[in-house]
Design an enzyme around this catalytic site. Structure first.
Site, PDB file in Angstrom:
ATOM      1  N   LYS A 151       0.833  -1.220   0.000  1.00 17.72           N
ATOM      2  CA  LYS A 151       0.000   0.000   0.000  1.00 17.72           C
ATOM      3  C   LYS A 151       0.857   1.255   0.000  1.00 17.72           C
ATOM      4  O   LYS A 151       0.626   2.188  -0.773  1.00 17.72           O
ATOM      5  CB  LYS A 151      -0.917   0.000   1.228  1.00 17.72           C
ATOM      6  CG  LYS A 151      -1.631   1.325   1.438  1.00 17.72           C
ATOM      7  CD  LYS A 151      -2.366   1.385   2.751  1.00 17.72           C
ATOM      8  CE  LYS A 151      -1.545   1.637   3.963  1.00 17.72           C
ATOM      9  NZ  LYS A 151      -1.384   3.007   4.429  1.00 17.72           N
ATOM     10  N   ASN A 152       1.847   1.301   0.878  1.00 18.37           N
ATOM     11  CA  ASN A 152       2.601   2.554   1.015  1.00 18.37           C
ATOM     12  C   ASN A 152       3.486   2.835  -0.203  1.00 18.37           C
ATOM     13  O   ASN A 152       3.723   3.994  -0.540  1.00 18.37           O
ATOM     14  CB  ASN A 152       3.415   2.561   2.309  1.00 18.37           C
ATOM     15  CG  ASN A 152       2.510   2.720   3.524  1.00 18.37           C
ATOM     16  OD1 ASN A 152       1.341   3.075   3.387  1.00 18.37           O
ATOM     17  ND2 ASN A 152       3.040   2.444   4.706  1.00 18.37           N
ATOM     18  N   ARG A 202      -2.855   9.619   4.592  1.00 14.22           N
ATOM     19  CA  ARG A 202      -1.523  10.173   4.771  1.00 14.22           C
ATOM     20  C   ARG A 202      -0.851  10.372   3.412  1.00 14.22           C
ATOM     21  O   ARG A 202      -0.173  11.357   3.159  1.00 14.22           O
ATOM     22  CB  ARG A 202      -0.710   9.179   5.620  1.00 14.22           C
ATOM     23  CG  ARG A 202       0.589   9.702   6.081  1.00 14.22           C
ATOM     24  CD  ARG A 202       0.401  10.574   7.286  1.00 14.22           C
ATOM     25  NE  ARG A 202       1.556  11.391   7.547  1.00 14.22           N
ATOM     26  CZ  ARG A 202       1.488  12.606   8.067  1.00 14.22           C
ATOM     27  NH1 ARG A 202       0.334  13.150   8.354  1.00 14.22           N
ATOM     28  NH2 ARG A 202       2.570  13.276   8.290  1.00 14.22           N
ATOM     29  N   CYS A 258      -3.628   7.797  10.097  1.00 18.62           N
ATOM     30  CA  CYS A 258      -3.994   7.275  11.409  1.00 18.62           C
ATOM     31  C   CYS A 258      -3.510   8.193  12.512  1.00 18.62           C
ATOM     32  O   CYS A 258      -2.453   8.823  12.399  1.00 18.62           O
ATOM     33  CB  CYS A 258      -3.384   5.889  11.594  1.00 18.62           C
ATOM     34  SG  CYS A 258      -4.213   4.631  10.633  1.00 18.62           S
ATOM     35  N   ARG A 293       2.879  13.596  13.735  1.00 17.01           N
ATOM     36  CA  ARG A 293       3.135  13.459  12.298  1.00 17.01           C
ATOM     37  C   ARG A 293       3.350  14.801  11.578  1.00 17.01           C
ATOM     38  O   ARG A 293       2.611  15.154  10.653  1.00 17.01           O
ATOM     39  CB  ARG A 293       2.017  12.640  11.636  1.00 17.01           C
ATOM     40  CG  ARG A 293       1.738  11.360  12.372  1.00 17.01           C
ATOM     41  CD  ARG A 293       0.838  10.429  11.625  1.00 17.01           C
ATOM     42  NE  ARG A 293       1.549   9.602  10.647  1.00 17.01           N
ATOM     43  CZ  ARG A 293       0.991   8.647   9.932  1.00 17.01           C
ATOM     44  NH1 ARG A 293      -0.284   8.389  10.051  1.00 17.01           N
ATOM     45  NH2 ARG A 293       1.700   7.947   9.082  1.00 17.01           N
ATOM     46  N   ILE A 307       5.175  17.674   9.075  1.00 14.55           N
ATOM     47  CA  ILE A 307       5.756  17.533   7.726  1.00 14.55           C
ATOM     48  C   ILE A 307       6.888  18.557   7.523  1.00 14.55           C
ATOM     49  O   ILE A 307       7.178  18.952   6.400  1.00 14.55           O
ATOM     50  CB  ILE A 307       4.691  17.627   6.605  1.00 14.55           C
ATOM     51  CG1 ILE A 307       3.931  18.968   6.664  1.00 14.55           C
ATOM     52  CG2 ILE A 307       3.743  16.466   6.636  1.00 14.55           C
ATOM     53  CD1 ILE A 307       3.184  19.268   5.361  1.00 14.55           C
ATOM     54  N   ASP A 308       7.507  18.952   8.638  1.00 15.40           N
ATOM     55  CA  ASP A 308       8.561  19.969   8.534  1.00 15.40           C
ATOM     56  C   ASP A 308       9.728  19.516   7.661  1.00 15.40           C
ATOM     57  O   ASP A 308      10.351  20.332   6.967  1.00 15.40           O
ATOM     58  CB  ASP A 308       9.060  20.355   9.942  1.00 15.40           C
ATOM     59  CG  ASP A 308       9.560  19.158  10.716  1.00 15.40           C
ATOM     60  OD1 ASP A 308       8.753  18.232  10.957  1.00 15.40           O
ATOM     61  OD2 ASP A 308      10.755  19.101  11.044  1.00 15.40           O
ATOM     62  N   GLN A 309      10.042  18.219   7.670  1.00 21.22           N
ATOM     63  CA  GLN A 309      11.185  17.753   6.863  1.00 21.22           C
ATOM     64  C   GLN A 309      10.859  17.780   5.364  1.00 21.22           C
ATOM     65  O   GLN A 309      11.730  18.009   4.537  1.00 21.22           O
ATOM     66  CB  GLN A 309      11.603  16.337   7.282  1.00 21.22           C
ATOM     67  CG  GLN A 309      12.115  16.254   8.708  1.00 21.22           C
ATOM     68  CD  GLN A 309      13.293  17.181   8.956  1.00 21.22           C
ATOM     69  OE1 GLN A 309      14.309  17.122   8.264  1.00 21.22           O
ATOM     70  NE2 GLN A 309      13.151  18.068   9.935  1.00 21.22           N
ATOM     71  N   ASP A 330       4.991  -0.119  12.137  1.00 14.84           N
ATOM     72  CA  ASP A 330       3.707  -0.630  11.644  1.00 14.84           C
ATOM     73  C   ASP A 330       3.460  -2.084  12.061  1.00 14.84           C
ATOM     74  O   ASP A 330       2.388  -2.625  11.779  1.00 14.84           O
ATOM     75  CB  ASP A 330       3.640  -0.516  10.108  1.00 14.84           C
ATOM     76  CG  ASP A 330       3.337   0.917   9.665  1.00 14.84           C
ATOM     77  OD1 ASP A 330       3.153   1.787  10.531  1.00 14.84           O
ATOM     78  OD2 ASP A 330       3.290   1.152   8.443  1.00 14.84           O
ATOM     79  N   ARG A 364      -8.505   0.341   5.205  1.00 11.23           N
ATOM     80  CA  ARG A 364      -7.584   1.266   4.526  1.00 11.23           C
ATOM     81  C   ARG A 364      -6.373   0.544   3.961  1.00 11.23           C
ATOM     82  O   ARG A 364      -5.765   1.014   3.005  1.00 11.23           O
ATOM     83  CB  ARG A 364      -7.074   2.312   5.524  1.00 11.23           C
ATOM     84  CG  ARG A 364      -8.143   3.238   6.016  1.00 11.23           C
ATOM     85  CD  ARG A 364      -7.590   4.153   7.030  1.00 11.23           C
ATOM     86  NE  ARG A 364      -6.525   4.925   6.415  1.00 11.23           N
ATOM     87  CZ  ARG A 364      -6.022   6.036   6.910  1.00 11.23           C
ATOM     88  NH1 ARG A 364      -6.498   6.504   8.034  1.00 11.23           N
ATOM     89  NH2 ARG A 364      -5.074   6.678   6.301  1.00 11.23           N
TER      90      ARG A 364
END
Ligand code: UD1
Length: 437
Positions: A22-23, A94, A118, A123, A125-127, A307, A399
């Site tokens: 999935k990812n 995500r 999730c 989580r 997203i600064d990077q 995970d 999901r």
């Protein structure tokens, strides 16, 4: 209300085939819009997160066809991208943040809703943003929760990531593949789906080297062309079945896997007393007896994946003695512990550590899936438990797991998706008939 009903106590036995990752698929489908030619992506899992990203890709005008259940053909040539990428589905998943990298990389501009996913921690997203800025983009977060990134021209850069982030690594690769000059990403994530995304982009003509190590080098190219590509198997789906087999003291062969990607999962199972046999593209897990305790800490790949933390937590909850599980990636990943306690688990959580006193067995209970992986872990617990369980909030599980109840039933698990009391009664009758016969 839709939920799973499970009758526990039957060992899982048989063979189960794993779907595409999935990812990896989320990243690759987002990257597919970067060519102005048809891109065929095969082995895409049929799960709700994928349907959400494909919906977003179609909504911005890309041509999308779906010739069979696991294949998408995407052509980015027709994109008429005037409105921000924003709808309920985009905000829930995500992986929608990968559209920031792919749109920015292709058009030097992107406006995408902040990602959801999730509730397992902050989580940030600064990077991602740091990487886009290093490539020359101006990035702003605008109301109502939109990431807006724009550049006159993206220019290759040397980027040092402050934390190892799968999402940021992938997003920066996508933004950099058509930038002018060379980009180096240091302290990059090494997960198999980072490698898969790089291989996919290279098959479109990109020049990405070093994926799978912590230094990735990218030479910008002028354009990307069409390709045909098949996604790698899902390491976490495979691991979930391996650990479910162990929880139920079963004997399961998991096929269509890359055993190398499962090594740390295999190592922990072997350490606590399972028999794991690897072949070219399958692993067999046999757990004939009660397993031993161990300690585990989640880490970026090739460490033990966050995970799989709920799945090993559930398994160690049934093992002999005291085990310690430390979560070092996400701060909110022990929400399954309260639910598992309803099944009789004895677990104390202190900060990012769970101290688990193994019990002889779980008993069925009514529980809620707190998130995707924890939901799947609670299903494994229910399959091992004495008696019946009802598992709610299964939309989280859907999901990321294709045909979850069907695959578990093919292994002898008594599980059904039901919507009301009548369907539940019928499912229970079927389970009981099966036991009698
Ligand atoms: C991805 C996976 C998720 C998995 C996780 C770790 C997808 C869609 N999701 O999530 O299933 O659990 O990798 O393997 O592929 N961080 C920052 N700043 C950032 C980005 C991340 O501080 O800009 C931190 C996070 O809070 C976390 C750590 O870095 O502590 C790792 O996160 P990251 O690898 O980015 O996870 P995701 O890409 O969100």
């Amino acid at each position: 209300m839709e939920h799973y009903v499970v009758k526990g106590g039957t060992p899982l036995v048989g063979e189960v085939e794993i779907a595409g990752a999935k990812n990896a698929a989320l990243a690759i489908l987002a990257a597919a819009i970067m060519a102005d030619e048809p891109v065929t992506v095969e082995n895409v899992p049929d799960v709700s997160d994928i349907r959400a990203i494909v919906g977003a890709i179609a909504e911005i005008g890309a041509e999308v066809s779906h010739p069979d259940r696991h294949t998408y053909v995407i052509n980015g040539k027709t994109i008429r991208y005037t409105e921000p990428v924003d709808n309920d589905a985009v905000r829930k998943i995500r992986g929608s943040y990968y559209l920031i990298g792919s749109l920015l990389g292709k058009y030097s501009e992107a406006q995408v809703a902040l990602p959801g996913g999730c509730n397992i921690g902050l989580r940030p997203i600064d990077q991602h943003i740091k990487g886009f800025r290093a490539l020359g983009a101006v990035v702003k977060i605008c109301p109502p929760g939109l990431v807006e990134a724009r550049a006159d021209e993206l220019i290759g850069s040397h980027i040092y990531m402050d934390v190892v982030s799968v999402g940021a690594t992938i997003n920066i690769i996508m933004a950099a593949v058509m930038a002018k000059g060379n980009t180096i990403i240091e302290n990059a994530a090494k997960e198999p789906h980072v490698v898969d995304l790089a291989n996919f982009l290279n098959s479109m003509g990109a020049r990405v080297r070093g994926a799978g190590t912590d230094v990735i080098r990218i030479k910008g190219v002028d354009h990307l062309h069409g390709t045909e590509y098949s996604i790698i198997p899902d390491q976490i789906e495979a691991g979930t079945y391996m650990y479910a087999a162990a929880c139920t003291r079963g004997d399961v062969t998991i096929t269509n896997v890359i055993p190398k990607h499962l090594e740390c999962l295999t190592a922990k199972l072997t350490e606590i007393g399972c028999e794991v046999t690897e072949s070219d593209d399958s692993v067999r897990v046999v757990a004939a007896k009660r397993l031993d305790h161990t300690n585990v800490k989640t880490l970026p790949y090739p460490g033990f994946p966050t995970d799989m933390q709920p799945q090993i937590g559930v398994l160690l909850g049934l093992s002999k003695g005291t085990s310690i599980v430390t979560e070092s990636i996400f701060e909110n990943r022990f929400r399954y512990v309260d639910e598992l306690s309803k099944m009789g688990a004895s677990i104390r959580v202190e900060s990012n550590t769970a101290i688990i006193e193994g019990v002889e067995g779980y008993t069925g209970a009514n529980v809620k899936a707190p998130d995707l992986r924890a939901g799947a872990a609670l299903v494994a617990a229910a399959l091992s438990a004495q008696g019946y369980s009802d598992i709610y909030d299964i939309h989280f599980i859907e999901r990321g797991y294709e045909d979850f109840p069907e695959k578990l039933r093919s292994l002898g698990g008594c599980i059904a998706k039901v919507d009301n009391a009548d369907e539940e009664r019928k499912a229970i009758n079927r389970f009981n008939l099966k036991v009698v016969s």
